[in-house]
Design an enzyme around this catalytic site. Structure first.
Site, PDB file in Angstrom:
ATOM      1  N   SER B  21      63.272   1.978  80.668  1.00 14.75           N
ATOM      2  CA  SER B  21      64.340   1.220  80.022  1.00 14.75           C
ATOM      3  C   SER B  21      65.681   1.949  80.122  1.00 14.75           C
ATOM      4  O   SER B  21      65.750   3.173  80.031  1.00 14.75           O
ATOM      5  CB  SER B  21      63.985   1.021  78.549  1.00 14.75           C
ATOM      6  N   ASN B  69      73.967  10.830  78.442  1.00 15.26           N
ATOM      7  CA  ASN B  69      74.556   9.508  78.273  1.00 15.26           C
ATOM      8  C   ASN B  69      74.703   9.172  76.808  1.00 15.26           C
ATOM      9  O   ASN B  69      73.949   9.651  75.961  1.00 15.26           O
ATOM     10  CB  ASN B  69      73.708   8.438  78.983  1.00 15.26           C
ATOM     11  N   ILE B  71      75.493   5.511  75.944  1.00 13.22           N
ATOM     12  CA  ILE B  71      75.863   4.121  76.248  1.00 13.22           C
ATOM     13  C   ILE B  71      75.951   3.327  74.946  1.00 13.22           C
ATOM     14  O   ILE B  71      76.809   2.470  74.793  1.00 13.22           O
ATOM     15  CB  ILE B  71      74.815   3.473  77.199  1.00 13.22           C
ATOM     16  N   LEU B  73      73.355   1.491  73.561  1.00 13.83           N
ATOM     17  CA  LEU B  73      72.505   0.304  73.560  1.00 13.83           C
ATOM     18  C   LEU B  73      73.250  -0.995  73.863  1.00 13.83           C
ATOM     19  O   LEU B  73      72.933  -2.056  73.332  1.00 13.83           O
ATOM     20  CB  LEU B  73      71.747   0.182  72.221  1.00 13.83           C
ATOM     21  N   CYS B 130      66.547   5.974  69.895  1.00 17.40           N
ATOM     22  CA  CYS B 130      67.817   6.133  70.608  1.00 17.40           C
ATOM     23  C   CYS B 130      68.726   7.085  69.840  1.00 17.40           C
ATOM     24  O   CYS B 130      68.987   6.871  68.656  1.00 17.40           O
ATOM     25  CB  CYS B 130      68.532   4.806  70.792  1.00 17.40           C
ATOM     26  N   ASN B 192      61.871   9.860  74.911  1.00 17.70           N
ATOM     27  CA  ASN B 192      63.232   9.381  75.059  1.00 17.70           C
ATOM     28  C   ASN B 192      64.109  10.603  75.371  1.00 17.70           C
ATOM     29  O   ASN B 192      63.606  11.710  75.543  1.00 17.70           O
ATOM     30  CB  ASN B 192      63.678   8.684  73.769  1.00 17.70           C
ATOM     31  N   THR B 193      65.419  10.426  75.415  1.00 20.45           N
ATOM     32  CA  THR B 193      66.298  11.543  75.793  1.00 20.45           C
ATOM     33  C   THR B 193      66.357  12.603  74.703  1.00 20.45           C
ATOM     34  O   THR B 193      66.178  12.325  73.518  1.00 20.45           O
ATOM     35  CB  THR B 193      67.725  11.054  76.063  1.00 20.45           C
ATOM     36  N   THR B 266      66.105   8.276  85.049  1.00 14.18           N
ATOM     37  CA  THR B 266      67.385   8.651  85.659  1.00 14.18           C
ATOM     38  C   THR B 266      67.382   8.585  87.187  1.00 14.18           C
ATOM     39  O   THR B 266      68.386   8.208  87.796  1.00 14.18           O
ATOM     40  CB  THR B 266      67.763  10.074  85.189  1.00 14.18           C
TER      41      THR B 266
END
Lengths: 241, 304
Positions: B21, B69, B71, B73, B130, B192-193, B266
């Site tokens: 995603s 990043n 962003i 969402l 996130c 996740n990150t 990525t």
């Protein structure tokens, strides 16, 4: 992967690279994403405006400013480069435009050079600005040029927007360069009755619209610079610094 | 052909390579760059009930072997996803995992209900991790008791396989994995990150407008492999491993450490065809190594 036919200094810190493209065509204003080596550092591709495309050979002009472009500058002719492209939209001036002004700052000359090569340009005048004479690229390739440098080492001392003002009325502008220059050109176009197109540049993750790392606010909402641009009409960008 | 099929709950994937995603758009952006039906599945950009504009620029920066990043969402919202994106994806033959997030428990449930009813969505991936939004997201993923309750609530309205994507930004990921399993989740995706930050020393400004963002790419792979290993040893439900996968060997590492499937994130930016390439390489590897069924590779780590 395309074989590199040329990768040499153009001026201090600037390079021109030509390589065999694995795509059939590119239009002035479009860009490619170049992979810098095959290791993971640097990881991301580098966006480069196409400066020429003839007989399957793609040319880009870049400035060695960081780790990635420094590595790129070391690649020898005969080696290969991995380019993704062509990406983005392109300059598309109306066919009946009587007076076309090509306004470029520094490396922003690249797509204007390409446009000029494609479209001749008897009615096009190039306005090229830079910090010093080393930053004035490709001037010999345009039919008519107006040059400015901030230190006065070439052309008139000052910003390119100064000589531009008197030529703007009724003109169609194609511009590419630093954001500050583009905003100034955008404002002047509105003030002096010109229209045109501005090619923006931004750091990019992917170059094809999925990472959402290069968005720009416009009159029509948030746009992705890489797929909705890089070329935007004058008067449409909501500038943020 | 080796057997590469894996199961995520009731969903069978033709191979274990999934596009992650946030790196694969809504799928069709990749239609001319690979065969969407040749990869195991893809996970959509995270969907919310209403469209979201995301965070201010700059949103990304490159770091050694990775990127940060923020962003925020940004996405088209669930309505536009259903109307504008899903019809074309449905025709592509892709297996679609709808990633989604809410700001409240009710929003999570409502989204799950909507996505569960959509023809062409094969599984759901709930984002509780996130790092780049003020509300929701990570908050829900930082308390195991709450995560279990949220998972159970969402699973009540969701007949399709429910994957819960975990945050690595916790002291111990194991209680969160257990919470997903106890709540009835069908699978876990991790990680996740990682929260990260980078400074431009010339300007003394953060290289991301919101200062802190999420680090991804090969730089985070060893952390991700460790956490996937910990999750896989903690729960019986499948664990989908991700974090910095860039090669066949990277994917194998996760599988051997216990992942039932892997996601590539990525690297989709750098090499848009990578998911298909890895699926093909995985098949060639299994044939060469005489691995008849990928199942025998999963969790095959030798520690003694």
């Amino acid at each position: 992967m395309g074989k590199i036919l040329e990768n040499r200094p153009l001026a201090r810190g600037y390079y021109r690279m030509s390589f065999e493209a694995d795509f059939a065509e590119a239009r002035p204003g479009q860009f490619v994403m170049l992979r810098v080596g095959l290791t993971h550092d640097p990881l991301l591709r580098r966006p480069m405006s196409v400066a020429g495309f003839e007989n399957g050979v793609c040319t880009v002009i870049y400035r060695s400013v960081g780790k990635g472009t420094a590595i790129l500058a070391e690649i020898r002719e005969g080696e290969t480069v991995n380019a993704l492209g062509p990406l983005g939209n392109w300059f598309d001036p109306p066919s009946d435009a009587k007076k076309i002004l090509l306004v470029g700052g520094g490396i922003g000359v690249a797509p204007l050079r390409f446009w000029h090569r494609r479209n001749g340009g008897k009615n096009a005048v190039a306005y090229i600005g830079g910090a010093t004479k080393e930053d004035i690229l490709c001037k010999e390739e345009f039919a008519q040029t107006v040059i400015t440098t901030i230190d006065g080492s070439a052309g008139t001392r000052g910003l390119i927007t100064a000589p531009l003002v008197s030529a703007l009325e009724g003109a169609y502008v194609l511009a590419c360069g630093p954001k500050g220059m583009l905003k100034a050109v955008d404002d002047l176009c509105k003030e002096y009755g010109a229209t045109g197109e501005l090619s923006l540049e931004e750091r990019m993750g992917c170059g094809f619209g999925v990472c959402l790392g290069c968005v720009v606010d416009t009159a029509a909402g948030k746009k992705r610079l890489c797929v909705d641009g890089p070329v935007f009409k004058t008067g449409s960008v909501q500038w943020q610094f | 052909m080796a057997i590469l099929k894996v199961r995520i709950g009731s969903l069978e994937l033709s191979n274990p390579v999934i596009a992650a995603s946030g790196t694969f758009g809504y799928g069709m952006e990749f239609a001319e760059r690979l065969d969407l039906a040749a990869i195991g599945a893809f996970s959509t950009k995270g969907l919310s009930l209403k469209p979201r504009g995301g965070n201010p620029m700059p949103r990304i920066c490159e770091t050694p072997c990775g990127m940060i990043n923020s962003i925020g969402l940004e996405n088209v919202g669930v309505d536009a996803f259903e109307m504008d994106k899903l019809p074309a994806i449905r025709k592509s033959g892709a297996k679609v995992i709808a990633n989604f997030f809410g700001e409240t428990e009710e929003e999570y449930t409502e989204l799950a209900r909507r996505l569960d009813a959509m023809d062409g969505v094969h599984a759901l991936e709930m984002n509780v991790s996130c790092p780049n939004v003020e509300k929701g997201g990570i908050e829900f993923g930082s308390d195991p008791a709450f995560l279990e309750k949220l998972t159970a609530g969402v699973k009540k309205v969701c007949g399709k396989p429910l994957i819960v994507k975990l945050s690595p930004n916790v002291a111990d990921i194991k209680p969160f994995a257990k919470a997903v399993e106890n709540g009835g989740g069908d699978a876990i995706s991790a990680i996740n990150t990682l929260k990260g930050m980078s400074v431009d020393v010339k300007t003394r400004r953060p290289r991301i407008k919101r200062v802190i963002g999420g680090l991804s790419g090969p730089a985070i792979k060893p952390v991700a492999v460790r956490m996937v290993y910990e999750c896989a040893r903690t729960v019986k439900i499948p664990v989908i491993g991700l974090g910095g996968i860039a090669s066949l060997d990277d994917a194998l590492e996760f599988l051997i450490a216990g992942a039932t499937a892997v996601q590539v994130g990525t690297m989709n930016f750098v090499e848009p065809g990578i998911c298909q390439r890895l699926a093909e390489e995985l098949n060639a590897y299994c044939e060469k190594e005489k691995i008849a069924d990928i199942a025998s590779l999963i969790g095959s780590l030798i520690t003694e």
